[in-house]
Design a protein around this motif. Structure first.
Motif, PDB file in Angstrom:
ATOM      1  N   ARG A  63       0.809  -0.732   0.110  1.00  0.00           N
ATOM      2  CA  ARG A  63      -0.549  -0.313   0.060  1.00  0.00           C
ATOM      3  C   ARG A  63       0.534   1.134  -0.058  1.00  0.00           C
ATOM      4  NH1 ARG A  63      -0.809   2.592   4.800  1.00  0.00           N
ATOM      5  NH2 ARG A  63       0.000   1.423   7.410  1.00  0.00           N
ATOM      6  N   GLU A  64       0.178   2.441  -0.223  1.00  0.00           N
ATOM      7  CA  GLU A  64       1.154   3.490  -0.346  1.00  0.00           C
ATOM      8  C   GLU A  64       1.286   4.466   1.148  1.00  0.00           C
ATOM      9  OE1 GLU A  64       0.720   7.745  -2.897  1.00  0.00           O
ATOM     10  OE2 GLU A  64      -0.304   6.053  -2.780  1.00  0.00           O
ATOM     11  N   LEU A  65       2.374   4.796   1.093  1.00  0.00           N
ATOM     12  CA  LEU A  65       2.900   5.063   2.802  1.00  0.00           C
ATOM     13  C   LEU A  65       2.796   6.570   2.769  1.00  0.00           C
ATOM     14  CD1 LEU A  65       6.202   3.177   2.483  1.00  0.00           C
ATOM     15  CD2 LEU A  65       4.100   1.964   4.003  1.00  0.00           C
ATOM     16  N   HIS A  66       1.968   6.704   3.994  1.00  0.00           N
ATOM     17  CA  HIS A  66       1.675   7.846   4.407  1.00  0.00           C
ATOM     18  C   HIS A  66       2.697   9.364   3.930  1.00  0.00           C
ATOM     19  CE1 HIS A  66      -0.440   6.277   7.436  1.00  0.00           C
ATOM     20  NE2 HIS A  66      -1.307   6.728   7.234  1.00  0.00           N
ATOM     21  N   GLN A  67       3.322  10.373   3.480  1.00  0.00           N
ATOM     22  CA  GLN A  67       4.204  10.831   3.476  1.00  0.00           C
ATOM     23  C   GLN A  67       4.955  11.872   4.769  1.00  0.00           C
ATOM     24  OE1 GLN A  67       6.065  12.912   0.831  1.00  0.00           O
ATOM     25  NE2 GLN A  67       4.003  11.329  -0.369  1.00  0.00           N
ATOM     26  N   ASN A  68       6.324  12.012   4.609  1.00  0.00           N
ATOM     27  CA  ASN A  68       7.116  12.260   5.708  1.00  0.00           C
ATOM     28  C   ASN A  68       6.359  11.877   6.758  1.00  0.00           C
ATOM     29  OD1 ASN A  68       8.090  14.412   4.274  1.00  0.00           O
ATOM     30  ND2 ASN A  68       5.529  15.344   4.626  1.00  0.00           N
ATOM     31  N   ALA A  69       6.912  10.207   6.689  1.00  0.00           N
ATOM     32  CA  ALA A  69       6.284   8.632   7.947  1.00  0.00           C
ATOM     33  C   ALA A  69       7.984   8.923   8.646  1.00  0.00           C
ATOM     34  CB  ALA A  69       5.695   8.063   7.609  1.00  0.00           C
ATOM     35  N   PHE A  70       7.466   8.387   9.902  1.00  0.00           N
ATOM     36  CA  PHE A  70       8.988   8.109   9.738  1.00  0.00           C
ATOM     37  C   PHE A  70       8.897   6.340  10.104  1.00  0.00           C
ATOM     38  CE2 PHE A  70       9.247  11.997  11.904  1.00  0.00           C
ATOM     39  CZ  PHE A  70      10.774  12.338  11.818  1.00  0.00           C
ATOM     40  N   LEU A  71      10.141   5.501   9.526  1.00  0.00           N
ATOM     41  CA  LEU A  71       9.521   4.131   9.334  1.00  0.00           C
ATOM     42  C   LEU A  71      10.495   3.168  10.492  1.00  0.00           C
ATOM     43  CD1 LEU A  71       8.575   3.987   5.401  1.00  0.00           C
ATOM     44  CD2 LEU A  71       7.477   3.904   8.195  1.00  0.00           C
ATOM     45  N   LYS A  72      10.275   2.419  10.050  1.00  0.00           N
ATOM     46  CA  LYS A  72      11.392   0.993  11.546  1.00  0.00           C
ATOM     47  C   LYS A  72      11.232  -0.146  10.528  1.00  0.00           C
ATOM     48  CE  LYS A  72      12.873  -1.801  15.440  1.00  0.00           C
ATOM     49  NZ  LYS A  72      11.945  -1.808  16.880  1.00  0.00           N
ATOM     50  N   LEU A  73      12.100  -0.033   9.603  1.00  0.00           N
ATOM     51  CA  LEU A  73      12.880  -1.148   9.009  1.00  0.00           C
ATOM     52  C   LEU A  73      12.886  -2.591   9.416  1.00  0.00           C
ATOM     53  CD1 LEU A  73      13.939   0.832   6.178  1.00  0.00           C
ATOM     54  CD2 LEU A  73      11.866   0.087   6.601  1.00  0.00           C
TER      55      LEU A  73
END
Length: 74
Positions: free
Chosen positions: A36-46
């Motif tokens: 799915r499309e991710l939120h703009q300017n989000a912080f992600l833990k990969l």
């Protein structure tokens, strides 16, 4: 921050190429797919595995960033 492109030939149709920062504060560019499309300017833990690369991710708040990561992003 995030750029995406639609890829219908994969089970993960969105391909992202992002700047990533590890816990030591080192920056690198990383590429992964999402369903799915991710939120703009989000912080992600990969979640990473050798060879396979990104195997999962979760959106986190800016307050929960490790100190060296937050410092590298300033």
């Amino acid at each position: 921050m995030a750029s995406s492109s639609y890829r219908s030939e994969r089970s993960e149709p969105y391909l992202y190429k992002l700047e990533a920062v590890n816990a030591a504060g080192d920056k690198t560019e990383i590429e992964f797919g999402a369903s799915r499309e991710l939120h703009q300017n989000a912080f992600l833990k990969l979640d990473l595995q050798p060879i396979r690369g990104v195997v999962g991710w979760s959106e986190i708040s800016e307050d929960s960033l490790p100190p060296k990561v937050a410092e590298a992003l300033d």
